[in-house]
Design a protein around this motif. Structure first.
Motif, mmCIF file in Angstrom:
data_model
loop_
_atom_site.group_PDB
_atom_site.id
_atom_site.type_symbol
_atom_site.label_atom_id
_atom_site.label_comp_id
_atom_site.label_asym_id
_atom_site.label_seq_id
_atom_site.Cartn_x
_atom_site.Cartn_y
_atom_site.Cartn_z
ATOM 1 N N VAL A 3 1.219 -1.208 0.184
ATOM 2 C CA VAL A 3 -0.226 -0.473 0.187
ATOM 3 C C VAL A 3 0.759 1.165 0.124
ATOM 4 O O VAL A 3 1.535 1.048 0.670
ATOM 5 C CB VAL A 3 -0.840 0.149 1.736
ATOM 6 C CG1 VAL A 3 -1.698 1.327 1.654
ATOM 7 C CG2 VAL A 3 -1.943 -1.249 0.834
ATOM 8 N N LEU A 24 -1.760 5.371 4.901
ATOM 9 C CA LEU A 24 -2.925 4.544 3.563
ATOM 10 C C LEU A 24 -2.385 3.345 4.169
ATOM 11 O O LEU A 24 -3.685 2.332 4.457
ATOM 12 C CB LEU A 24 -2.595 4.328 2.057
ATOM 13 C CG LEU A 24 -2.938 6.244 1.755
ATOM 14 C CD1 LEU A 24 -3.344 6.305 0.079
ATOM 15 C CD2 LEU A 24 -5.061 6.186 2.210
ATOM 16 N N LYS A 38 -4.722 3.036 7.238
ATOM 17 C CA LYS A 38 -5.835 2.924 7.636
ATOM 18 C C LYS A 38 -6.423 1.548 7.007
ATOM 19 O O LYS A 38 -7.726 0.838 7.080
ATOM 20 C CB LYS A 38 -6.030 4.094 6.225
ATOM 21 C CG LYS A 38 -6.453 4.680 7.669
ATOM 22 C CD LYS A 38 -6.463 6.483 6.120
ATOM 23 C CE LYS A 38 -6.597 7.402 6.906
ATOM 24 N NZ LYS A 38 -8.475 7.692 7.892
ATOM 25 N N ASP A 95 -8.096 12.644 9.450
ATOM 26 C CA ASP A 95 -7.840 12.480 8.317
ATOM 27 C C ASP A 95 -7.127 13.661 7.981
ATOM 28 O O ASP A 95 -6.417 14.618 6.893
ATOM 29 C CB ASP A 95 -9.122 13.388 7.422
ATOM 30 C CG ASP A 95 -10.005 11.397 7.370
ATOM 31 O OD1 ASP A 95 -9.841 10.790 7.107
ATOM 32 O OD2 ASP A 95 -11.328 12.120 8.220
#
Length: 433
Positions: free
Chosen positions: A243, A248, A251, A320
């Motif tokens: 990833v 990311l 997550k 975020d």
């Protein structure tokens, strides 16, 4: 017939109604914070030489209200256990004798108490099944109608109610607890804001083990350390592969986790054999990430950089807006145990990339906070190197300081270090590959 007073502690309205119908002469009294003050109110209203004071939280189906104290026990306060809790909620009181001790500060200080066992069973307290692991916030919002509420599960335990009602937890994590109504007046960010906490560990209530998730992105020894991890931990290891970008990847790991926290192990790590995979986060604190130390084989430093991290799933998914360090962008704590040896020095580029990213963070922390600890660590990265590709560790550290100064600490420019593609391009521009 003695006067009978029902202390209505709340939460058991049906029982109060049943008792009132069974004893039409009974008086229901509002509970005044503690048993002593409530009993004083009952004594003040007494019309008989003896009175019963009973509690709405107890089941009196089989209780013998015909009991009478023998003459040589007439001066005693008679108290029946609630379940197996000695400081129970059912009293037979000699009114005149009680008045002689009217000014005692605590009911526990009454000179002579006759403890009756077996006593009276308690009715169950309600159960709050939390939607999140943030039990502090859920208790702040909970509408108490009883003195206590179980958190997530009721167990075989009877808390005393006389005075200073404590918060009790029953496993390593604190995820199974019983909370008093009094706790709400104290809570800020954590249960530890409440001054009366007792941990009653019950071995059979061991919480679920945290998921272990391995994150790799093309590291040369990823398979070697994955196999080592699987053999060392002795249980299932989930995996995230290729990833792009750390945030990311975190997550994706959070989405894969089936537990509220999960161990994250990175592909450079040789996890130490005695690492405690049964470790649990503390649910009595605010939810946070937990960072374990790692050992740097190139410069000898031991701190949280590159170590195993127990990430809070919800915090990861809700993050975020992060800074240079994703983990430090939310509440976090350091667990001062070495979790692994960080073999980041397997290729020149990987060695450089790791040093570059870490020293950028250290430099930024020094500029913003003046941290002496970060200063010591950065100086070590810049000056100490031994082992394979140690020169690229030193170069990466020096290049990070140079880049930070070149962009004058501009946040947007520094955030480029989150992307593997940008790091590779920047490395290639300085060192032919």
């Amino acid at each position: 017939m003695y006067d009978l007073f029902i202390m209505d502690l709340g939460g058991h309205d049906a029982n109060v109604q049943t008792l009132a119908e069974r004893f039409p002469h009974a008086k229901t009294v509002r509970y005044y914070d503690n048993h002593l003050d409530t009993i004083r109110r009952c004594i003040a209203k007494a019309r008989t030489p003896w009175i019963w004071v009973i509690a709405s939280c107890c089941d009196y189906t089989d209780f013998d209200f015909e009991y009478r104290a023998v003459p040589w026990e007439a001066y005693q306060l008679h108290c029946w256990h609630s379940g197996y809790e000695k400081f129970g909620d059912t009293f037979l009181i000699n009114v005149d004798e009680f008045k002689k001790q009217w000014d005692i500060a605590l009911l526990e200080w009454y000179k002579e108490v006759n403890w009756h066992y077996p006593g009276v069973p308690r009715l169950p307290w309600p159960v709050l099944e939390t939607a999140t692991e943030d039990i502090t916030q859920e208790l702040k919002q909970y509408k108490f109608d009883a003195p206590y509420v179980w958190v997530n599960e009721a167990v075989d335990f009877y808390p005393p109610l006389w005075n200073k009602r404590a918060f009790y937890s029953f496993n390593d994590a604190g995820s199974i607890s019983i909370a008093p109504r009094d706790v709400q007046a104290y809570l800020g960010k954590q249960i530890y804001d409440y001054p009366y906490i007792i941990k009653q560990k019950q071995e059979y209530l061991t919480p679920d083990l945290l998921d272990i998730i391995y994150i790799s992105n093309g590291e040369p020894e990823a398979e070697r350390w994955y196999t080592h991890l699987a053999q060392t931990c002795g249980r299932e290891v989930k995996r995230i592969i290729n990833v792009n970008g750390r945030a990311l990847a975190y997550k994706a790991a959070a989405e894969l986790s089936s537990t509220p926290w999960f161990f994250t192990v990175f592909a450079k790590l040789e996890v130490v054999k005695d690492f405690d995979w049964a470790w649990q986060p503390d649910w009595l604190q605010e939810p946070k990430h937990y960072i374990f130390n790692s050992r740097n084989p190139v410069n000898g430093l031991e701190y949280g950089h590159m170590g195993v991290i127990a990430y809070n799933k919800r915090l990861v998914l809700e993050t975020d807006d992060w800074g240079l360090d994703f983990t430090l962008s939310r509440a976090h704590a350091v667990v001062p145990r070495v979790s692994a040896i960080a073999h980041y020095n397997t290729t020149p580029e990987l060695t450089w990339r790791t040093a570059f990213r870490e020293v950028l963070k250290l430099k930024d922390d020094i500029v913003k906070t003046g941290s002496v600890e970060s200063g010591y660590r950065m100086d070590t990265w810049l000056s100490v190197g031994d082992g394979d590709h140690a020169e690229f560790s030193l170069l990466g550290a020096a290049d990070a300081v140079d880049y930070y100064n070149k962009v004058n600490g501009d946040y947007t420019e520094l955030m480029r270090s989150f992307e593997w593609a940008w790091l590779r391009e920047y490395y290639s521009s300085r060192y032919s590959v």
